[in-house]
Design a protein around this motif. Structure first.
Motif, mmCIF file in Angstrom:
data_model
loop_
_atom_site.group_PDB
_atom_site.id
_atom_site.type_symbol
_atom_site.label_atom_id
_atom_site.label_comp_id
_atom_site.label_asym_id
_atom_site.label_seq_id
_atom_site.Cartn_x
_atom_site.Cartn_y
_atom_site.Cartn_z
ATOM 1 N N PRO A 136 0.801 -1.357 -0.266
ATOM 2 C CA PRO A 136 -0.208 0.208 -0.440
ATOM 3 C C PRO A 136 0.610 1.454 0.528
ATOM 4 N N ALA A 137 2.019 1.248 0.924
ATOM 5 C CA ALA A 137 2.703 2.586 0.654
ATOM 6 C C ALA A 137 3.576 3.262 -0.722
ATOM 7 N N TYR A 138 3.944 1.512 -1.239
ATOM 8 C CA TYR A 138 4.059 2.022 -2.922
ATOM 9 C C TYR A 138 3.379 2.362 -3.873
ATOM 10 N N LEU A 139 2.250 1.886 -3.382
ATOM 11 C CA LEU A 139 1.108 2.266 -4.868
ATOM 12 C C LEU A 139 0.729 3.628 -4.366
ATOM 13 N N ALA A 140 0.863 4.431 -2.822
ATOM 14 C CA ALA A 140 0.541 5.418 -2.015
ATOM 15 C C ALA A 140 1.083 6.874 -3.259
ATOM 16 N N LEU A 141 2.037 6.020 -2.406
ATOM 17 C CA LEU A 141 3.413 6.774 -3.625
ATOM 18 C C LEU A 141 3.532 6.820 -4.943
ATOM 19 N N HIS A 142 3.178 5.693 -5.150
ATOM 20 C CA HIS A 142 3.333 6.087 -6.703
ATOM 21 C C HIS A 142 2.849 5.443 -7.945
ATOM 22 N N GLY A 143 1.594 5.070 -7.546
ATOM 23 C CA GLY A 143 0.382 5.457 -8.290
ATOM 24 C C GLY A 143 0.408 3.553 -8.614
ATOM 25 N N GLN A 144 -0.952 3.555 -9.353
ATOM 26 C CA GLN A 144 -1.831 2.021 -9.626
ATOM 27 C C GLN A 144 -1.369 2.108 -11.373
ATOM 28 N N PRO A 145 -0.978 1.345 -11.101
ATOM 29 C CA PRO A 145 -0.384 1.373 -13.343
ATOM 30 C C PRO A 145 -1.942 0.151 -13.884
ATOM 31 N N MET A 146 -2.239 0.798 -14.791
ATOM 32 C CA MET A 146 -3.272 0.701 -14.770
ATOM 33 C C MET A 146 -3.248 -0.249 -16.247
ATOM 34 N N SER A 147 -2.325 -0.053 -17.207
ATOM 35 C CA SER A 147 -1.835 -0.659 -18.095
ATOM 36 C C SER A 147 -0.902 -1.686 -18.439
ATOM 37 N N THR A 148 -0.663 -2.449 -19.113
ATOM 38 C CA THR A 148 1.436 -3.100 -18.760
ATOM 39 C C THR A 148 2.065 -2.398 -19.593
ATOM 40 N N ASP A 149 1.886 -1.201 -20.212
ATOM 41 C CA ASP A 149 2.966 -0.009 -21.150
ATOM 42 C C ASP A 149 3.587 0.781 -19.347
ATOM 43 N N GLU A 150 2.533 0.886 -18.885
ATOM 44 C CA GLU A 150 2.929 1.927 -17.029
ATOM 45 C C GLU A 150 3.768 1.381 -16.532
ATOM 46 N N LEU A 151 4.163 0.151 -16.761
ATOM 47 C CA LEU A 151 5.350 -1.084 -15.912
ATOM 48 C C LEU A 151 6.179 0.240 -16.141
ATOM 49 N N ARG A 152 6.420 0.189 -17.169
ATOM 50 C CA ARG A 152 8.532 1.069 -17.384
ATOM 51 C C ARG A 152 8.615 2.433 -16.831
ATOM 52 N N GLN A 153 7.193 2.862 -15.532
ATOM 53 C CA GLN A 153 6.980 3.983 -14.993
ATOM 54 C C GLN A 153 7.813 3.471 -13.970
ATOM 55 N N HIS A 154 7.294 2.048 -13.287
ATOM 56 C CA HIS A 154 7.280 1.763 -11.983
ATOM 57 C C HIS A 154 9.164 0.907 -11.756
ATOM 58 N N ALA A 155 9.030 0.892 -10.280
ATOM 59 C CA ALA A 155 10.274 -0.116 -10.176
ATOM 60 C C ALA A 155 9.656 -1.691 -9.897
ATOM 61 N N CYS A 156 10.384 -2.268 -10.589
ATOM 62 C CA CYS A 156 9.707 -3.729 -10.791
ATOM 63 C C CYS A 156 10.416 -4.645 -10.007
ATOM 64 N N LEU A 157 10.078 -5.027 -9.024
ATOM 65 C CA LEU A 157 10.948 -6.432 -8.563
ATOM 66 C C LEU A 157 11.904 -7.725 -10.001
ATOM 67 N N ARG A 158 12.841 -7.827 -9.908
ATOM 68 C CA ARG A 158 13.120 -9.316 -10.970
ATOM 69 C C ARG A 158 13.676 -10.324 -10.842
ATOM 70 N N TRP A 159 13.690 -11.496 -11.374
ATOM 71 C CA TRP A 159 13.514 -12.160 -11.323
ATOM 72 C C TRP A 159 14.625 -12.805 -11.849
ATOM 73 N N ARG A 160 15.544 -13.997 -11.189
ATOM 74 C CA ARG A 160 17.267 -14.883 -11.750
ATOM 75 C C ARG A 160 16.968 -15.870 -12.103
ATOM 76 N N LYS A 161 16.681 -16.375 -13.648
ATOM 77 C CA LYS A 161 16.501 -17.599 -13.743
ATOM 78 C C LYS A 161 17.911 -18.281 -13.016
ATOM 79 N N SER A 162 17.955 -20.019 -12.707
ATOM 80 C CA SER A 162 18.686 -20.505 -13.321
ATOM 81 C C SER A 162 19.840 -20.342 -13.900
ATOM 82 N N SER A 163 19.955 -20.547 -15.472
ATOM 83 C CA SER A 163 20.370 -19.737 -16.538
ATOM 84 C C SER A 163 21.359 -18.565 -16.589
ATOM 85 N N GLY A 164 20.522 -18.004 -15.286
ATOM 86 C CA GLY A 164 21.044 -16.514 -15.378
ATOM 87 C C GLY A 164 20.360 -15.433 -16.248
ATOM 88 N N ALA A 165 19.591 -15.715 -16.663
ATOM 89 C CA ALA A 165 18.642 -14.419 -17.428
ATOM 90 C C ALA A 165 17.480 -14.468 -16.532
#
Length: 323
Positions: free
Chosen positions: A178-207
């Motif tokens: 809730p604190a993050y979304l209150a500060l940065h707003g809620q994305p309404m489409s996938t295109d808006e993810l470019r404006q957000h900090a997104c946590l990423r997952w590194r696969k076992s292959s390294g990618a």
């Protein structure tokens, strides 16, 4: 040169016969002991002596004795044969009842969610089975690494594996605190993810894994960016709760945080469906009783919806009964 593909005569052929004759000092009594004819005993001993290249017995019309070669052979063959018999009994025991070491390869994320409740009850039900859980983000070769079974997301189960469902299909959801979304707003489409900090997952292959979405029936993948990278879902869940950024997680993993109000879900219409979690193993024909007992235990703990009752489900069921 043509190769010989015939199976060579075994080095142990005739050893049991030799030991019986040496024990009884009689070909006739050895035949009675083994349930064969005296001529069959004599033939087996002759073949063994021919293969070794030395006489093992001294035979007269009144008695049977051991030669020096026979004495030496007996001193080494008797304990070795007894060990083989004992090994056969141990192996036979594992084939007759649930016992021994059951090795499971599992993702760390499913241990508290699915496995801990199952393992506790399974160990009580089958005390002769030792359970070893190996957690790894890598998809290991179960047979080559000596595992009896593994737990995998449905899309990661190999075609040659037998798979038992542990959960129904579930969605991959995007969540944030809730604190993050209150500060940065809620994305309404996938295109808006470019404006957000997104946590990423590194696969076992390294990618770095892209985020997956369902856009009006079409599967799409988006490369996101953000300040935090993890190699497993539980770490990403904790980072999302702390407000570092948005995370895309399996819905069952995020469920507790959503119920507690620690997380909020966004981009709900774009959430893709995953096949679920499966217990998988190499072959139906190679199932030892210990694995069969575990498979049956998994099935017996499935709810009507076809999933294993998880820790949170047990707690909620208890609260409903009290009310």
């Amino acid at each position: 040169m043509k190769q010989n593909f015939t199976v060579r005569q075994g080095a142990l052929d005739g050893v049991e016969v030799f030991l019986s004759v040496a024990q009884h000092r009689s070909f006739r009594r050895a035949a009675a002991d083994l349930g064969v004819t005296p001529s069959a005993i004599s033939q087996a001993v002759r073949l063994l002596e021919a293969r070794i290249g030395a006489a093992l017995f001294v035979r007269t019309t009144r008695s049977v004795g051991l030669t020096e070669a026979g004495e030496r052979f007996l001193s080494r063959a008797k304990p070795a044969f007894e060990e083989l018999v004992a090994a056969s009994e141990v192996a036979r025991g594992l084939g007759e009842r649930p016992a021994g070491l059951l090795r499971l390869s599992v993702p760390r994320a499913v241990v508290p969610l699915l496995l801990e409740p199952l393992i506790a009850s399974f160990c009580k039900a089958w005390p002769e089975v030792e359970v070893e859980i190996s957690t790894s983000k890598e998809i290991v070769d179960l047979a080559a690494e000596g595992f009896d079974a593994g737990i995998r997301l449905g899309q990661l189960v190999a075609a040659d594996m037998v798979a038992v469902p542990m959960t129904p299909p579930f969605r991959l959801v995007v969540v944030g605190s809730p604190a993050y979304l209150a500060l940065h707003g809620q994305p309404m489409s996938t295109d808006e993810l470019r404006q957000h900090a997104c946590l990423r997952w590194r696969k076992s292959s390294g990618a770095l894994a892209p985020w997956s979405f369902n856009d009006d029936g079409h599967a799409i993948e988006i490369a996101v960016a953000g300040p935090f990278i993890a190699s497993d879902f539980p770490t990403m869940l904790g980072a999302a709760i702390e407000g570092i950024g948005l995370a895309q997680l399996p819905e069952p993993m995020a469920a507790e945080g959503l119920r507690a109000g620690k997380l909020l879900q966004v981009l709900d219409p774009y959430a893709p469906m995953l096949p679920g979690v499966f217990l998988c193993y190499p072959s139906r024909r190679q199932i030892l009783p210990k694995l069969r007992a575990f498979i049956d235990h998994v099935k017996s703990h499935q709810t009507d919806g076809g999933k294993v009752r998880a820790r949170g489900d047990v707690a909620r069921a208890g609260s409903r009964k009290k009310s």
